[in-house]
Motif scaffolding. Structure first.
Motif, PDB file in Angstrom:
ATOM      1  N   ARG A   1       0.836  -1.208   0.000  1.00 58.83           N
ATOM      2  CA  ARG A   1       0.000   0.000   0.000  1.00 58.83           C
ATOM      3  C   ARG A   1       0.862   1.245   0.000  1.00 58.83           C
ATOM      4  O   ARG A   1       0.595   2.202  -0.729  1.00 58.83           O
ATOM      5  CB  ARG A   1      -0.908   0.016   1.222  1.00 58.83           C
ATOM      6  N   GLU A   2       1.905   1.211   0.839  1.00 62.91           N
ATOM      7  CA  GLU A   2       2.813   2.361   0.882  1.00 62.91           C
ATOM      8  C   GLU A   2       3.400   2.603  -0.503  1.00 62.91           C
ATOM      9  O   GLU A   2       3.498   3.745  -0.963  1.00 62.91           O
ATOM     10  CB  GLU A   2       3.944   2.105   1.889  1.00 62.91           C
TER      11      GLU A   2
ATOM     12  N   ILE B   1       0.805   4.231  -2.572  1.00 62.00           N
ATOM     13  CA  ILE B   1       0.646   5.655  -2.222  1.00 62.00           C
ATOM     14  C   ILE B   1       1.779   6.461  -2.840  1.00 62.00           C
ATOM     15  O   ILE B   1       1.564   7.502  -3.471  1.00 62.00           O
ATOM     16  CB  ILE B   1       0.628   5.833  -0.688  1.00 62.00           C
ATOM     17  N   ARG B   2       2.992   5.957  -2.673  1.00 60.43           N
ATOM     18  CA  ARG B   2       4.139   6.688  -3.225  1.00 60.43           C
ATOM     19  C   ARG B   2       4.018   6.833  -4.741  1.00 60.43           C
ATOM     20  O   ARG B   2       4.301   7.880  -5.303  1.00 60.43           O
ATOM     21  CB  ARG B   2       5.447   5.989  -2.862  1.00 60.43           C
TER      22      ARG B   2
ATOM     23  N   LEU C   1      -2.169   0.076  -4.759  1.00 58.56           N
ATOM     24  CA  LEU C   1      -3.071   0.850  -3.910  1.00 58.56           C
ATOM     25  C   LEU C   1      -4.228   0.008  -3.409  1.00 58.56           C
ATOM     26  O   LEU C   1      -4.713   0.187  -2.305  1.00 58.56           O
ATOM     27  CB  LEU C   1      -3.651   2.020  -4.710  1.00 58.56           C
TER      28      LEU C   1
END
Ligand SMILES: Nc1ncnc2c1ncn2[C@@H]1O[C@H](COP(=O)(O)OP(=O)(O)OP(=O)(O)O)[C@@H](O)[C@H]1O
Ligand SMILES: [Mg+2]
Lengths: 286, 405
Positions: free
Chosen positions: B311-312, B315-316, B402
């Motif tokens: 997920r990180e 997001i990035r 995501l």
């Protein structure tokens, strides 16, 4: 120029003083997911233009393809077929890096689930897009603080996401979306997880940003939230069913005045500052 | 993202999982530590052998009782009894290329002088021992050939023994007791210091070998005969003369193997050196396996980390990270892990080789080359094993990342 299509109630696009250039123009956009033998047609031919300075709310039943559409125009996903021109660039011809650059510089995305980096302060979350743009340390910090000020959270800059309320987290996400001065902010159900007053607070920020010239496209299920936009587009089964100008547009700041005050005293102060900030912003925008 | 920012991000995400990061590093720490310690042991052994050659001279031959098999050398086989005083005598008198010869018999003994007592080793030798080893006196005299013939109870002391029994007094002329028998001290040897193996060469008493044999050990055979050739060039001649002489004296038939072994110091050293080289390589390669295992540990954790932080990554990517930004982020995390592990491993390696030296009395040598090599290897392990997980993260689709639950 906006074509008459799909909808029985297609609206005239809002008039603008400058020569009109479409910021977003999609033609016959389709997206098909293959799940084994089954094909899911999430989008079945969307043709839509969005101009600079518009504030569009996309509505529609669950599963009608709203998120799929947003992800494609946000350059997070690619269409199965169709043409997508963003700011006069044919996006379908771009490679991964170029798409990343567009996401970084032209688009600010706000998600229903906030999508902040956990255990990372509000300030650092807002700074993040600038890391990928190689902004110098000093101006990165200043710009991030400025963005937090716009959303009224500069005093909480060092709070971690889990120390912030949902509304505050979403405001941090909005600050992150606007920090690289994007031409467009895309928000997929930004108020989906918020109560009604907090929702209106977020809408107030969007209205304010839109007033400064940022194009905004948001997805919502709530008809009253859609009323804060200038134009509504209704999706049904992967197609556009209606496309119309909002007649009685709501103004978030006025709505907030009529709503029962927030229990949190702190919030009051922040809102006051935000409104005065908003005036300043208007001043500088001219 | 520039490198400093990527480094900061890597450090932070490692800092968030301190225990996990440490456990991951442990593999590399142990690996690098083991490589360095093992190479130190091996190189220390090689170094001490080189020192031994230098200290004993290149013209020294040793004659051991017992035969050699397949180039293996048996040193100090006290139970072998094939060498006799007669052999020594004959070598001295009948081999023209031999300059000097001495017997060597060794025993351990408790020494008493007045209130003091000290346990040390007693070497029985001829006076020519001092010539061959070029070991001068600091006080008194050597014992003589007459002492050897008469098996008189005289002795020469090493400096350590003097220090422990006499506390700075002059021992020459004093009578000490070795295994309860009185011995007269006739001389004190100049201190030689530590041997290449790290043992104290001055912790010794040297007496006529006949005395040691008869009075202290009750045996008649010789342990080793040490010989010096008249020159470096005469080594081969000396070796041949001794071999022929001893074969005749021991009545060995032409088809029979020698019951003794003549070796030059250099030969012994070379064989030992070859052995230790093999040892070094063996130890180092066993140790590098643990480094490899450490690398696999890094890969494992990085894969877990990529999955956990999908997920990180999403997001990035959604805010503009390019594939290579994500690739570098995870790669640098792996490299930071392995380099930090490498640095700690170097420390552990140096400390543990010191401990090995102290406990096992084994010389160790930590060379800068081995440190550099181990460290580089650790970094390479990080890059190699970090690349796959990092690439896995980098090629994710933004939207898939995501949506990942
Ligand atoms: N990754 C995917 N794989 C397969 N099918 C998908 C995928 N993503 C979306 N769909 C399908 O595409 C259709 C449109 O989904 P989408 O998420 O765009 O709907 P939505 O209008 O955003 O709905 P909601 O209002 O519930 O968020 C749905 O039928 C959904 O099941
Ligand atoms: Mg949706």
């Amino acid at each position: 120029m906006s074509e008459k299509m799909n909808g029985s109630n297609t609206a005239n696009p809002p008039k603008a003083d400058q020569p009109v250039v479409d910021l977003i123009s999609v033609r016959h956009l389709t997206k098909t997911y293959k799940m084994g033998d089954v094909e899911v047609h999430a989008l079945r031919g969307i043709t839509l233009e969005i101009r600079r300075g518009e504030f569009v709310a996309i509505m529609g039943a669950s599963g009608s393809g709203k998120s799929t559409f947003m992800n494609i125009i946000g350059c997070l996903d690619v269409p199965t077929k169709g043409e997508y021109i963003l700011d006069e660039v044919d996006v379908s011809k771009l490679d991964r890096d170029a798409l990343a650059r567009i996401r970084n510089e032209k688009i600010g995305f706000v998600f229903q689930g906030f999508n902040l980096l956990p255990r990372t302060s509000a300030l650092e979350n807002v700074e993040l897009p600038m890391f990928y743009k190689n902004v110098s340390n000093k101006s990165r910090h200043d710009k991030a603080m400025e963005a937090l000020r716009v959303v009224g959270l500069e005093e909480r800059w060092n709070h971690m996401p889990n120390q912030l309320s949902g509304g505050q987290q979403q405001r941090v996400a909005v600050a992150r979306a606007l920090v690289n001065d994007p031409s467009i902010i895309l928000a997929d159900e930004p108020t989906g997880n918020l109560d009604s007053r907090t929702s209106v607070e977020v809408m107030e920020i969007f209205q304010q940003l839109n007033h400064q010239g940022i194009t905004i496209v948001l997805v919502t299920h709530e008809a009253d939230i859609a009323q804060y936009a200038k134009r509504n587009v209704v999706f049904k089964d992967g197609k556009i069913k209606r496309d119309f100008v909002v007649e009685k547009r709501r103004t978030a700041s006025e709505q907030l005045a009529t709503m029962p005050a927030s229990v949190d005293e702190d919030e009051e102060v922040i809102e006051f500052e935000m409104t005065s900030e908003a005036k300043e912003q208007k001043e500088t925008a001219r | 993202m520039n490198i400093i920012n990527i480094l900061k991000v890597a450090m932070r995400s490692l800092g968030r999982n301190k225990l996990r990061s440490f456990l991951t590093m442990l593999g590399i720490i142990i690996g690098v530590g083991a490589v360095i310690a093992m190479m130190a042991v091996g190189e220390g052994a090689q170094y001490s052998i080189q020192q031994q050659i230098a200290s004993l001279g290149t013209n020294v031959l040793l004659i051991f009782p017992g035969s050699t098999n397949q180039g293996g050398i048996r040193i100090g086989l006290g139970s072998r009894t094939s060498l006799t005083p007669g052999d020594l005598e004959a070598i001295q008198t009948q081999c023209p290329s031999v300059a000097a010869a001495t017997a060597q018999v060794r025993t351990g003994a408790q020494i008493v002088f007045g209130e003091q007592n000290w346990g040390t080793s007693v070497l029985g030798a001829n006076p020519s021992y001092f010539t061959i080893r070029s070991w001068p006196l600091s006080l008194g005299q050597y014992f003589t050939d007459a002492d050897v013939r008469g098996a008189t109870k005289v002795c020469v002391l090493g400096q350590t023994v003097v220090d422990n029994l006499f506390q700075g007094g002059n021992p020459v002329g004093a009578t000490i007791r070795i295994k309860k028998m009185p011995f007269k001290v006739v001389g004190v040897l100049e201190p030689k210091g530590q041997s290449a193996q790290g043992s104290d060469q001055d912790d010794i008493i040297i007496a006529p070998y006949t005395t040691v044999q008869k009075k202290l050990m009750g045996v008649t055979f010789l342990g080793i005969i040490m010989v010096s050739a008249v020159s470096d060039q005469a080594m081969v001649d000396a070796q041949n003369q001794i071999t022929e002489l001893l074969r005749v004296r021991h009545k060995i038939q032409p088809w029979e193997d020698n019951d003794f072994t003549v070796r030059s110091q250099t030969e012994i050293a070379n064989t030992a050196q070859a052995t230790t080289q093999v040892l070094t390589i063996l130890l180092a390669s066993i140790a590098s396996i643990s480094l490899l295992v450490g690398g696999i540990g890094i890969m494992n954790i990085m894969l877990v980390s990529v999955t956990e932080r999908t997920r990180e990554i999403g997001i990035r990517m959604s805010i503009g990270a390019r594939s290579r930004d994500i690739l570098y982020q995870f790669l640098i995390e792996a490299v930071v892990l392995s380099m930090a592990g490498g640095a700690l491993g170097v420390l552990i390696g140096i400390v543990s080789s010191d401990i090995i030296s102290a406990l096992a009395n084994w010389p160790t040598l930590v060379s800068p080359v081995s440190v550099g090599l181990a460290f580089l290897f650790a970094a390479a392990v990080g890059i190699f094993f970090g690349f796959y997980p990092a690439r896995k993260a980098a090629i994710l689709n933004p939207i898939d990342a995501l949506r990942y639950e």
